[in-house]
Design a protein around this motif. Structure first.
Motif, PDB file in Angstrom:
ATOM      1  N   LEU A 293       0.815  -1.214   0.000  1.00 26.74           N
ATOM      2  CA  LEU A 293       0.000   0.000   0.000  1.00 26.74           C
ATOM      3  C   LEU A 293       0.848   1.263   0.000  1.00 26.74           C
ATOM      4  N   ASP A 294       2.028   1.190   0.589  1.00 25.78           N
ATOM      5  CA  ASP A 294       2.887   2.370   0.654  1.00 25.78           C
ATOM      6  C   ASP A 294       3.225   2.870  -0.754  1.00 25.78           C
ATOM      7  N   GLY A 295       3.642   1.949  -1.618  1.00 22.35           N
ATOM      8  CA  GLY A 295       3.957   2.327  -2.998  1.00 22.35           C
ATOM      9  C   GLY A 295       2.727   2.774  -3.760  1.00 22.35           C
ATOM     10  N   GLU A 296       1.607   2.073  -3.527  1.00 21.48           N
ATOM     11  CA  GLU A 296       0.365   2.421  -4.223  1.00 21.48           C
ATOM     12  C   GLU A 296      -0.114   3.819  -3.839  1.00 21.48           C
TER      13      GLU A 296
ATOM     14  N   ALA B  45       6.286   5.235 -17.708  1.00 21.42           N
ATOM     15  CA  ALA B  45       6.884   4.640 -16.505  1.00 21.42           C
ATOM     16  C   ALA B  45       8.065   5.480 -16.012  1.00 21.42           C
ATOM     17  N   GLU B  46       8.892   5.961 -16.943  1.00 18.76           N
ATOM     18  CA  GLU B  46      10.036   6.790 -16.561  1.00 18.76           C
ATOM     19  C   GLU B  46       9.571   8.108 -15.951  1.00 18.76           C
ATOM     20  N   HIS B  47       8.537   8.676 -16.543  1.00 11.96           N
ATOM     21  CA  HIS B  47       7.990   9.935 -16.026  1.00 11.96           C
ATOM     22  C   HIS B  47       7.436   9.738 -14.614  1.00 11.96           C
ATOM     23  N   GLN B  48       6.745   8.622 -14.402  1.00 15.15           N
ATOM     24  CA  GLN B  48       6.206   8.326 -13.072  1.00 15.15           C
ATOM     25  C   GLN B  48       7.330   8.132 -12.060  1.00 15.15           C
TER      26      GLN B  48
ATOM     27  N   GLU C 149      10.309  10.225  -7.393  1.00 15.84           N
ATOM     28  CA  GLU C 149      11.558  10.719  -6.814  1.00 15.84           C
ATOM     29  C   GLU C 149      11.375  12.142  -6.284  1.00 15.84           C
ATOM     30  N   ALA C 150      10.673  12.975  -7.069  1.00 19.28           N
ATOM     31  CA  ALA C 150      10.423  14.345  -6.635  1.00 19.28           C
ATOM     32  C   ALA C 150       9.538  14.382  -5.392  1.00 19.28           C
TER      33      ALA C 150
ATOM     34  N   GLU D 253      11.590  13.518  -2.417  1.00 21.70           N
ATOM     35  CA  GLU D 253      12.445  14.628  -2.017  1.00 21.70           C
ATOM     36  C   GLU D 253      11.653  15.697  -1.252  1.00 21.70           C
ATOM     37  N   GLU D 254      10.412  15.949  -1.711  1.00 22.35           N
ATOM     38  CA  GLU D 254       9.564  16.935  -1.040  1.00 22.35           C
ATOM     39  C   GLU D 254       9.205  16.487   0.373  1.00 22.35           C
ATOM     40  N   ALA D 255       9.010  15.166   0.524  1.00 17.95           N
ATOM     41  CA  ALA D 255       8.585  14.634   1.814  1.00 17.95           C
ATOM     42  C   ALA D 255       9.737  14.473   2.799  1.00 17.95           C
ATOM     43  N   ALA D 256      10.965  14.506   2.256  1.00 15.68           N
ATOM     44  CA  ALA D 256      12.139  14.269   3.110  1.00 15.68           C
ATOM     45  C   ALA D 256      12.326  15.397   4.142  1.00 15.68           C
TER      46      ALA D 256
END
Length: 361
Positions: A92-95, A346-349, A354-355, A358-361
């Protein structure tokens, strides 16, 4: 899960409660436009909140099972429940992260497709024709409709420029990464010594603008000229000023449409294309402003970039943005773009994830 993401999900859960209360009220349908917006928001948020509630339930199951670990008779059952709940949480975390990715508001829109010959003379024009056929065949596979807006054929075949409107749900979502420089390497039919030539075309994919909401065209800022259509069409083209040219004075953008025999229809199509180009300029300016420090690999859409090479002697197509090479050039030129479209999405996702991280870090 990071606290910032959990807080965002809790906020969405509260918003869903607000929407449920508003939509259940007696006055909900008084303003149908507002009602449609609320139901659309409800449909978008609902699945995210449902997944978040399942995540929270799994966390609660772990806490409950931990309390049973001290009981020897319940220990084995508790360990099994903890393992199951942790597996659900990992999935669920990834979803949930994917669900939180920003959605492109243009994804469902129709598009304007523009293909232009570049360096390479007649061979470039022939390749422009091949590219247009490739996109037309892809549209047919998706049961989309293709309307040619304007075309400038080359003497030996193909096009110096061709612009078409592609009508179909999700057209922009699948073709939005096609904007850019497309290079071809092959032996032209006119090459007597069998030498491989390199030529190029540019492709632009523009989402169709909403008639009212997106771009407001001020008639005082438009210059509209009519002229006689050129090319095939029998006696009609010599008698009627049905072709339309529209110039947007503030930006200098010029569009023409002469495909239809009706001046009224040509004008409507030209104005729609003009709105799409203005929207594209505005969107790119906003994207450049927002992404000054982080340029997206795929989403930049810089049309001067070489994004793909079609090498006919080797039978391969290479997308340089994601280092993808496929050895099935005949199928691709016949409109089989699914592998390329899926890989780019898929690459765009992955970049978006990743972005978000980074925002959540």
């Amino acid at each position: 899960m990071k606290e910032s993401l959990a807080a965002k999900l809790d906020s969405l859960a509260r918003r869903l409660d607000e929407l449920n209360a508003t939509l259940a009220s007696e006055t909900a349908t008084r303003d149908m436009e507002a009602y449609r917006k609320l139901t659309r928001e409800h449909a978008e948020i609902g699945p995210v909140v449902a997944a978040w509630q399942t995540y929270r339930k799994a966390e609660a199951d772990i806490a409950s099972a931990n309390e049973m670990l001290s009981d020897p008779e319940m220990r084995e059952l508790a360990e099994s429940e903890i393992a199951d709940a942790k597996a659900r949480i990992a999935s669920l975390d990834g979803e949930l992260q994917r669900m939180l990715l920003p959605k492109d508001p243009n994804d469902e829109r129709n598009i304007f497709l523009e293909v232009r010959a570049g360096t390479g003379g007649d061979e470039s024009a022939l390749f422009a024709g091949d590219l247009f056929r490739m996109y037309t065949r892809f549209a047919e596979r998706n049961r989309w409709q293709v309307e040619v807006i304007s075309e400038n054929p080359s003497d030996l075949g193909g096009y110096k420029e061709i612009i078409a409107r592609i009508i179909g749900f999700g057209a922009y979502s699948k073709l939005k990464f096609e904007s850019g420089g497309h290079r071809v390497q092959r032996v032209p039919e006119t090459e007597a010594q069998g030498r491989i030539h390199t030529s190029a075309c540019t492709v632009a994919v523009l989402p169709e603008a909403d008639e009212v909401a997106d771009v407001v065209l001020n008639p005082a800022e438009l210059r509209i000229d009519t002229f006689r259509a050129s090319g095939a069409g029998g006696q009609h083209v010599n008698k009627t000023d049905s072709a339309v040219r529209v110039i947007h004075l503030p930006t200098g953008i010029v569009v023409e449409c002469q495909d239809d025999r009706s001046q009224h229809k040509n004008k409507a199509r030209a104005l729609a294309l003009l709105a799409a180009r203005i929207k594209d300029v505005q969107t790119r300016a906003q994207q450049q402003k927002e992404a000054a420090q982080r340029k997206s690999l795929i989403g930049s859409g810089d049309r001067s970039d070489r994004i793909r090479t079609y090498n006919f002697p080797q039978g391969r197509v290479t997308d340089h943005r994601i280092n993808l090479t496929l050895y099935k050039i005949a199928a691709i030129m016949d409109g089989d773009l699914d592998d390329i479209v899926a890989a780019l999405a898929a690459e765009h996702q992955a970049e978006q994830l990743e972005a978000l991280s980074e925002e959540a870090a």
